[in-house]
Design a protein around this motif. Structure first.
Motif, PDB file in Angstrom:
ATOM      1  N   GLU A 137       7.876   7.172   5.754  1.00 60.70           N
ATOM      2  CA  GLU A 137       7.685   6.549   4.445  1.00 60.70           C
ATOM      3  C   GLU A 137       6.478   5.619   4.461  1.00 60.70           C
ATOM      4  O   GLU A 137       5.709   5.569   3.496  1.00 60.70           O
ATOM      5  CB  GLU A 137       8.956   5.804   4.016  1.00 60.70           C
ATOM      6  CG  GLU A 137      10.100   6.738   3.639  1.00 60.70           C
ATOM      7  CD  GLU A 137      10.735   7.467   4.843  1.00 60.70           C
ATOM      8  OE1 GLU A 137      10.654   6.971   6.000  1.00 60.70           O
ATOM      9  OE2 GLU A 137      11.284   8.563   4.628  1.00 60.70           O
ATOM     10  N   HIS A 138       6.298   4.872   5.562  1.00 58.05           N
ATOM     11  CA  HIS A 138       5.126   3.998   5.687  1.00 58.05           C
ATOM     12  C   HIS A 138       3.850   4.839   5.701  1.00 58.05           C
ATOM     13  O   HIS A 138       2.868   4.504   5.031  1.00 58.05           O
ATOM     14  CB  HIS A 138       5.212   3.142   6.954  1.00 58.05           C
ATOM     15  CG  HIS A 138       3.985   2.331   7.205  1.00 58.05           C
ATOM     16  ND1 HIS A 138       3.690   1.184   6.511  1.00 58.05           N
ATOM     17  CD2 HIS A 138       2.957   2.529   8.063  1.00 58.05           C
ATOM     18  CE1 HIS A 138       2.535   0.701   6.931  1.00 58.05           C
ATOM     19  NE2 HIS A 138       2.069   1.492   7.877  1.00 58.05           N
ATOM     20  N   THR A 192       5.723   4.080  13.473  1.00 62.94           N
ATOM     21  CA  THR A 192       6.375   3.669  12.229  1.00 62.94           C
ATOM     22  C   THR A 192       7.212   4.830  11.692  1.00 62.94           C
ATOM     23  O   THR A 192       7.408   5.835  12.377  1.00 62.94           O
ATOM     24  CB  THR A 192       5.301   3.213  11.203  1.00 62.94           C
ATOM     25  OG1 THR A 192       5.952   2.656  10.065  1.00 62.94           O
ATOM     26  CG2 THR A 192       4.382   4.337  10.793  1.00 62.94           C
ATOM     27  N   ASP A 193       7.658   4.698  10.454  1.00 59.80           N
ATOM     28  CA  ASP A 193       8.424   5.786   9.837  1.00 59.80           C
ATOM     29  C   ASP A 193       7.522   6.573   8.882  1.00 59.80           C
ATOM     30  O   ASP A 193       6.421   6.148   8.543  1.00 59.80           O
ATOM     31  CB  ASP A 193       9.676   5.262   9.123  1.00 59.80           C
ATOM     32  CG  ASP A 193       9.367   4.239   8.042  1.00 59.80           C
ATOM     33  OD1 ASP A 193       8.355   4.380   7.324  1.00 59.80           O
ATOM     34  OD2 ASP A 193      10.160   3.289   7.908  1.00 59.80           O
ATOM     35  N   PRO A 251      -3.595   1.790  10.377  1.00 55.33           N
ATOM     36  CA  PRO A 251      -2.160   1.844  10.111  1.00 55.33           C
ATOM     37  C   PRO A 251      -1.438   0.506  10.093  1.00 55.33           C
ATOM     38  O   PRO A 251      -0.263   0.450   9.781  1.00 55.33           O
ATOM     39  CB  PRO A 251      -1.635   2.712  11.244  1.00 55.33           C
ATOM     40  CG  PRO A 251      -2.592   2.483  12.354  1.00 55.33           C
ATOM     41  CD  PRO A 251      -3.935   2.303  11.694  1.00 55.33           C
ATOM     42  N   SER A 280       0.164   3.094  16.133  1.00 57.08           N
ATOM     43  CA  SER A 280       1.148   2.250  15.459  1.00 57.08           C
ATOM     44  C   SER A 280       2.328   3.158  15.156  1.00 57.08           C
ATOM     45  O   SER A 280       2.199   4.112  14.390  1.00 57.08           O
ATOM     46  CB  SER A 280       0.571   1.679  14.164  1.00 57.08           C
ATOM     47  OG  SER A 280       1.561   0.969  13.463  1.00 57.08           O
ATOM     48  N   ALA A 306       3.082   6.012   2.263  1.00 58.65           N
ATOM     49  CA  ALA A 306       2.636   4.922   1.390  1.00 58.65           C
ATOM     50  C   ALA A 306       1.148   4.608   1.579  1.00 58.65           C
ATOM     51  O   ALA A 306       0.520   4.046   0.677  1.00 58.65           O
ATOM     52  CB  ALA A 306       3.468   3.671   1.653  1.00 58.65           C
ATOM     53  N   LEU A 307       0.576   4.987   2.696  1.00 61.01           N
ATOM     54  CA  LEU A 307      -0.856   4.767   2.926  1.00 61.01           C
ATOM     55  C   LEU A 307      -1.705   5.692   2.062  1.00 61.01           C
ATOM     56  O   LEU A 307      -2.890   5.457   1.871  1.00 61.01           O
ATOM     57  CB  LEU A 307      -1.194   4.948   4.410  1.00 61.01           C
ATOM     58  CG  LEU A 307      -0.544   3.914   5.344  1.00 61.01           C
ATOM     59  CD1 LEU A 307      -0.772   4.301   6.794  1.00 61.01           C
ATOM     60  CD2 LEU A 307      -1.055   2.521   5.058  1.00 61.01           C
TER      61      LEU A 307
END
Length: 120
Positions: A49-50, A46-47, A36, A44, A53-54
């Motif tokens: 959206e991140h 995060t939000d 991540p 990790s 995106a992966l």
């Protein structure tokens, strides 16, 4: 594959594959696990959206009581984007110490990967 724990509508914890024994075992068997990026030792944060995106093809979603259940994330755009193209399987980062529990988890991941490979 991406393993995660839903924190709330605006936040998600993404698992570091080498920090969790069963994920490390899957990696040793050749399963591609998504790292991540920057963050803590095990997770990790995060939000959504991140996470989306992966672009994983398989998501292992934390099924413990402290994680937000998948059904409560339907209103979260990032969750919808993440799961629009990914298969979601339950994952308990704290598997009971038994061969049967570990085998059941590994079989469920193997079955999900078979289905994904058949689609491609």
């Amino acid at each position: 594959m991406l393993a995660l724990s839903a924190a709330r509508s605006g936040q998600v914890h993404l698992a570091r594959p080498r920090a969790w024994p069963e994920l490390r075992h899957l990696a040793e068997l050749g399963v591609e696990l998504t790292d991540p990026g920057a963050g803590g030792v095990n997770w990790s944060t995060t939000d959504w959206e991140h996470a989306a995106a992966l672009a994983p093809d398989l998501v292992l979603a934390d099924s413990r009581g402290n994680a937000v259940p998948a059904r409560e994330l339907d209103s979260v755009p990032g969750w919808r984007a993440l799961t629009a193209t990914a298969t979601v399987e339950p994952w308990n980062p704290e598997l009971p110490c038994s061969g049967a529990a570990c085998a059941a988890f590994l079989h469920s991941v193997a079955d999900a990967l078979k289905v994904l490979r058949a689609k491609h």
